[in-house]
Motif scaffolding. Structure first.
Motif, PDB file in Angstrom:
ATOM      1  N   PHE A   4       0.811  -1.215   0.000  1.00 10.94           N
ATOM      2  CA  PHE A   4       0.000   0.000   0.000  1.00 10.94           C
ATOM      3  C   PHE A   4       0.846   1.268   0.000  1.00 10.94           C
ATOM      4  O   PHE A   4       0.365   2.332  -0.358  1.00 10.94           O
ATOM      5  CB  PHE A   4      -0.978   0.025   1.184  1.00 10.94           C
ATOM      6  N   LEU A   5       2.112   1.179   0.374  1.00 11.05           N
ATOM      7  CA  LEU A   5       2.952   2.372   0.434  1.00 11.05           C
ATOM      8  C   LEU A   5       3.209   2.980  -0.946  1.00 11.05           C
ATOM      9  O   LEU A   5       3.035   4.200  -1.122  1.00 11.05           O
ATOM     10  CB  LEU A   5       4.267   2.063   1.154  1.00 11.05           C
ATOM     11  N   PRO A   6       3.619   2.208  -1.953  1.00 10.45           N
ATOM     12  CA  PRO A   6       3.783   2.821  -3.282  1.00 10.45           C
ATOM     13  C   PRO A   6       2.469   3.373  -3.841  1.00 10.45           C
ATOM     14  O   PRO A   6       2.468   4.385  -4.556  1.00 10.45           O
ATOM     15  CB  PRO A   6       4.304   1.674  -4.153  1.00 10.45           C
ATOM     16  N   ALA A   7       1.358   2.741  -3.512  1.00  6.84           N
ATOM     17  CA  ALA A   7       0.064   3.241  -3.999  1.00  6.84           C
ATOM     18  C   ALA A   7      -0.227   4.627  -3.428  1.00  6.84           C
ATOM     19  O   ALA A   7      -0.701   5.509  -4.141  1.00  6.84           O
ATOM     20  CB  ALA A   7      -1.047   2.263  -3.632  1.00  6.84           C
ATOM     21  N   PHE A   8       0.070   4.808  -2.155  1.00  6.50           N
ATOM     22  CA  PHE A   8      -0.133   6.133  -1.551  1.00  6.50           C
ATOM     23  C   PHE A   8       0.812   7.164  -2.169  1.00  6.50           C
ATOM     24  O   PHE A   8       0.432   8.312  -2.396  1.00  6.50           O
ATOM     25  CB  PHE A   8       0.086   6.083  -0.040  1.00  6.50           C
ATOM     26  N   ARG A   9       2.052   6.761  -2.440  1.00  7.16           N
ATOM     27  CA  ARG A   9       3.013   7.690  -3.040  1.00  7.16           C
ATOM     28  C   ARG A   9       2.543   8.114  -4.428  1.00  7.16           C
ATOM     29  O   ARG A   9       2.700   9.266  -4.804  1.00  7.16           O
ATOM     30  CB  ARG A   9       4.402   7.037  -3.129  1.00  7.16           C
ATOM     31  N   ARG A  10       1.978   7.170  -5.208  1.00  2.00           N
ATOM     32  CA  ARG A  10       1.482   7.516  -6.544  1.00  2.00           C
ATOM     33  C   ARG A  10       0.292   8.463  -6.475  1.00  2.00           C
ATOM     34  O   ARG A  10       0.052   9.226  -7.401  1.00  2.00           O
ATOM     35  CB  ARG A  10       1.096   6.244  -7.303  1.00  2.00           C
ATOM     36  N   ARG A  11      -0.460   8.405  -5.390  1.00  2.33           N
ATOM     37  CA  ARG A  11      -1.614   9.310  -5.228  1.00  2.33           C
ATOM     38  C   ARG A  11      -1.198  10.693  -4.759  1.00  2.33           C
ATOM     39  O   ARG A  11      -2.041  11.577  -4.615  1.00  2.33           O
ATOM     40  CB  ARG A  11      -2.600   8.720  -4.238  1.00  2.33           C
ATOM     41  N   VAL A  13       0.610  11.424  -1.805  1.00  2.00           N
ATOM     42  CA  VAL A  13       0.757  11.602  -0.364  1.00  2.00           C
ATOM     43  C   VAL A  13       2.237  11.846  -0.075  1.00  2.00           C
ATOM     44  O   VAL A  13       3.117  11.137  -0.575  1.00  2.00           O
ATOM     45  CB  VAL A  13       0.260  10.352   0.398  1.00  2.00           C
ATOM     46  N   SER A  14       2.520  12.876   0.706  1.00  2.00           N
ATOM     47  CA  SER A  14       3.918  13.210   1.001  1.00  2.00           C
ATOM     48  C   SER A  14       4.556  12.123   1.857  1.00  2.00           C
ATOM     49  O   SER A  14       3.880  11.375   2.560  1.00  2.00           O
ATOM     50  CB  SER A  14       4.003  14.558   1.726  1.00  2.00           C
ATOM     51  N   ALA A  15       5.867  12.061   1.787  1.00  2.00           N
ATOM     52  CA  ALA A  15       6.615  11.049   2.546  1.00  2.00           C
ATOM     53  C   ALA A  15       6.409  11.240   4.045  1.00  2.00           C
ATOM     54  O   ALA A  15       6.295  10.271   4.800  1.00  2.00           O
ATOM     55  CB  ALA A  15       8.090  11.117   2.194  1.00  2.00           C
ATOM     56  N   ARG A  16       6.347  12.484   4.493  1.00  4.19           N
ATOM     57  CA  ARG A  16       6.150  12.757   5.918  1.00  4.19           C
ATOM     58  C   ARG A  16       4.779  12.276   6.384  1.00  4.19           C
ATOM     59  O   ARG A  16       4.649  11.630   7.424  1.00  4.19           O
ATOM     60  CB  ARG A  16       6.303  14.244   6.195  1.00  4.19           C
ATOM     61  N   ALA A  17       3.749  12.602   5.625  1.00  2.00           N
ATOM     62  CA  ALA A  17       2.393  12.173   6.000  1.00  2.00           C
ATOM     63  C   ALA A  17       2.272  10.654   5.925  1.00  2.00           C
ATOM     64  O   ALA A  17       1.624  10.039   6.783  1.00  2.00           O
ATOM     65  CB  ALA A  17       1.365  12.829   5.081  1.00  2.00           C
ATOM     66  N   LEU A  18       2.902  10.058   4.939  1.00  2.00           N
ATOM     67  CA  LEU A  18       2.884   8.604   4.806  1.00  2.00           C
ATOM     68  C   LEU A  18       3.569   7.944   5.994  1.00  2.00           C
ATOM     69  O   LEU A  18       3.059   6.981   6.563  1.00  2.00           O
ATOM     70  CB  LEU A  18       3.570   8.200   3.496  1.00  2.00           C
ATOM     71  N   GLY A  19       4.711   8.482   6.389  1.00  2.00           N
ATOM     72  CA  GLY A  19       5.433   7.931   7.537  1.00  2.00           C
ATOM     73  C   GLY A  19       4.660   8.081   8.830  1.00  2.00           C
ATOM     74  O   GLY A  19       4.587   7.158   9.642  1.00  2.00           O
ATOM     75  N   ARG A  20       4.067   9.250   9.026  1.00  2.00           N
ATOM     76  CA  ARG A  20       3.344   9.517  10.271  1.00  2.00           C
ATOM     77  C   ARG A  20       2.065   8.694  10.377  1.00  2.00           C
ATOM     78  O   ARG A  20       1.742   8.157  11.434  1.00  2.00           O
ATOM     79  CB  ARG A  20       3.010  11.005  10.355  1.00  2.00           C
TER      80      ARG A  20
END
Length: 108
Positions: A4-11, A13-20
């Protein structure tokens, strides 16, 4: 990496928000587990530290009670230590549930 992480990045979502929002809660569970175990070992080691350094406390009280064969005092200290240990484990379980609400759903 989780799928799900690459999917969020493609949408976008910033790396900081994804990490948090997604990575930190998953990574926090083992950290909290180790922290809780270390606190339990710290509680366990107080007896030795207090006796070695002649510090007054629950550990030295326990050793003196054992030497004097004062069993009610020994039982009281053991019960206090057990209650502290159980309370610590309960707090860790509550923190688990706060971090990831899915933990424990099967038991409810």
């Amino acid at each position: 990496a989780q799928p799900f992480l690459p999917a969020f990045r493609r949408r976008g979502v910033s790396a900081r928000a994804l990490g948090r929002a997604h990575v930190a809660p998953h990574a926090a569970i083992p950290v909290i587990t180790v922290f809780g175990l270390e606190l339990a070992f710290l509680l366990e080691g107080t007896v030795m530290v207090e006796v070695i350094f002649s510090r007054p406390g629950l550990g030295s009280f326990l050793v003196k009670a054992i030497e004097a064969r004062d069993f009610p005092k020994v039982q009281a200290v053991v019960i206090i230590a057990a209650v502290l240990f159980v309370t610590l484990n309960l707090a860790i379980d509550i923190i688990y549930r706060l971090i990831d609400p899915r933990i424990g759903e099967q038991d409810a």
